[in-house]
Design a protein around this motif. Structure first.
Motif, PDB file in Angstrom:
ATOM      1  N   VAL A 133       0.859  -1.172   0.000  1.00  0.00           N
ATOM      2  CA  VAL A 133       0.000   0.000   0.000  1.00  0.00           C
ATOM      3  C   VAL A 133       0.899   1.227   0.000  1.00  0.00           C
ATOM      4  O   VAL A 133       1.822   1.334   0.801  1.00  0.00           O
ATOM      5  CB  VAL A 133      -0.929   0.020   1.236  1.00  0.00           C
ATOM      6  CG1 VAL A 133      -1.756   1.286   1.254  1.00  0.00           C
ATOM      7  CG2 VAL A 133      -1.808  -1.207   1.247  1.00  0.00           C
ATOM      8  N   MET A 134       0.642   2.107  -0.934  1.00  0.00           N
ATOM      9  CA  MET A 134       1.412   3.348  -1.001  1.00  0.00           C
ATOM     10  C   MET A 134       0.483   4.500  -0.666  1.00  0.00           C
ATOM     11  O   MET A 134      -0.636   4.563  -1.160  1.00  0.00           O
ATOM     12  CB  MET A 134       1.991   3.555  -2.404  1.00  0.00           C
ATOM     13  CG  MET A 134       3.002   2.518  -2.788  1.00  0.00           C
ATOM     14  SD  MET A 134       3.602   2.719  -4.469  1.00  0.00           S
ATOM     15  CE  MET A 134       4.407   4.293  -4.377  1.00  0.00           C
ATOM     16  N   THR A 135       0.953   5.348   0.191  1.00  0.00           N
ATOM     17  CA  THR A 135       0.163   6.524   0.518  1.00  0.00           C
ATOM     18  C   THR A 135       0.975   7.759   0.180  1.00  0.00           C
ATOM     19  O   THR A 135       2.201   7.759   0.242  1.00  0.00           O
ATOM     20  CB  THR A 135      -0.207   6.550   2.015  1.00  0.00           C
ATOM     21  OG1 THR A 135       1.001   6.533   2.788  1.00  0.00           O
ATOM     22  CG2 THR A 135      -1.053   5.351   2.389  1.00  0.00           C
ATOM     23  N   VAL A 136       0.283   8.775  -0.198  1.00  0.00           N
ATOM     24  CA  VAL A 136       0.918  10.053  -0.503  1.00  0.00           C
ATOM     25  C   VAL A 136       0.330  11.076   0.451  1.00  0.00           C
ATOM     26  O   VAL A 136      -0.863  11.356   0.405  1.00  0.00           O
ATOM     27  CB  VAL A 136       0.660  10.470  -1.967  1.00  0.00           C
ATOM     28  CG1 VAL A 136       1.292  11.813  -2.256  1.00  0.00           C
ATOM     29  CG2 VAL A 136       1.161   9.402  -2.916  1.00  0.00           C
ATOM     30  N   ASN A 137       1.155  11.525   1.332  1.00  0.00           N
ATOM     31  CA  ASN A 137       0.695  12.605   2.204  1.00  0.00           C
ATOM     32  C   ASN A 137       1.642  13.776   1.977  1.00  0.00           C
ATOM     33  O   ASN A 137       2.835  13.685   2.216  1.00  0.00           O
ATOM     34  CB  ASN A 137       0.642  12.183   3.673  1.00  0.00           C
ATOM     35  CG  ASN A 137       1.933  11.562   4.134  1.00  0.00           C
ATOM     36  OD1 ASN A 137       2.883  11.498   3.379  1.00  0.00           O
ATOM     37  ND2 ASN A 137       1.953  11.107   5.362  1.00  0.00           N
ATOM     38  N   GLY A 138       1.107  14.774   1.425  1.00  0.00           N
ATOM     39  CA  GLY A 138       1.928  15.909   1.046  1.00  0.00           C
ATOM     40  C   GLY A 138       2.259  16.794   2.228  1.00  0.00           C
ATOM     41  O   GLY A 138       1.411  17.065   3.075  1.00  0.00           O
ATOM     42  N   LEU A 139       3.489  17.164   2.260  1.00  0.00           N
ATOM     43  CA  LEU A 139       3.885  18.142   3.259  1.00  0.00           C
ATOM     44  C   LEU A 139       3.563  19.506   2.682  1.00  0.00           C
ATOM     45  O   LEU A 139       4.365  20.108   1.978  1.00  0.00           O
ATOM     46  CB  LEU A 139       5.372  18.018   3.590  1.00  0.00           C
ATOM     47  CG  LEU A 139       5.796  16.647   4.089  1.00  0.00           C
ATOM     48  CD1 LEU A 139       7.311  16.566   4.163  1.00  0.00           C
ATOM     49  CD2 LEU A 139       5.192  16.401   5.452  1.00  0.00           C
ATOM     50  N   GLY A 140       2.393  19.950   2.928  1.00  0.00           N
ATOM     51  CA  GLY A 140       1.977  21.212   2.348  1.00  0.00           C
ATOM     52  C   GLY A 140       1.538  21.063   0.906  1.00  0.00           C
ATOM     53  O   GLY A 140       1.178  22.029   0.264  1.00  0.00           O
ATOM     54  N   GLY A 141       1.560  19.847   0.387  1.00  0.00           N
ATOM     55  CA  GLY A 141       1.080  19.613  -0.960  1.00  0.00           C
ATOM     56  C   GLY A 141       2.049  20.031  -2.043  1.00  0.00           C
ATOM     57  O   GLY A 141       1.683  20.111  -3.199  1.00  0.00           O
TER      58      GLY A 141
END
Length: 144
Positions: free
Chosen positions: A94-102
């Protein structure tokens, strides 16, 4: 209905103008007669052909009426319902993308290469042709 086999009875005491045909149980199906050849322009041949076509079409109509009507879409739906629920496979990762400020999550597009001048395009084409020729016709190849 049986296995589709028939028995052709060869006449014992008379000529072969008609052969009796029975099914596997011995029930009479009919007679087989020798086919009469007709000349191309003979009207009797055309009438016989029309008669056979009519018999064939009547037999096909009777066969069509004897076959059940099937709603293919309904059959597919019923088959799907009988299969039950679909359980998805567990994912390998599972890969998640959580942007640091996007920011910084997407690579910027690569700029297209600058167009070459006509002379540069010709030089490149000649270099490609020379490379192809060296592969196809190596210099160390002996003449025969």
């Amino acid at each position: 209905m049986g296995d589709g086999r028939v028995t052709v009875h060869i006449p014992k005491y008379h000529g072969f103008s008609a052969l009796r045909i029975t099914d596997a149980k011995g029930d009479h199906l009919g007679f087989a007669y020798s086919d009469t050849p007709y000349d191309v322009m003979d009207m009797r041949g055309a009438k016989e052909s029309a008669r056979r076509t009519s018999l064939y079409n009547r037999a096909m109509t009777a066969m069509d009426k004897s076959a059940p009507d099937i709603d293919a879409l309904q059959e597919l739906i019923a088959w799907g319902e009988r299969r039950g629920d679909v359980t998805p496979n567990e994912p390998d990762a599972v890969m998640t993308v959580n942007g640091l400020g996007g920011k910084g999550l997407m690579r910027p597009p690569i700029a297209p290469p600058e167009s070459l001048s006509n002379q540069e395009e010709e030089d490149e084409a000649l270099a490609v042709d020379a490379a192809r020729a060296s592969i196809l016709y190596p210099a160390d190849r002996k003449a025969s």
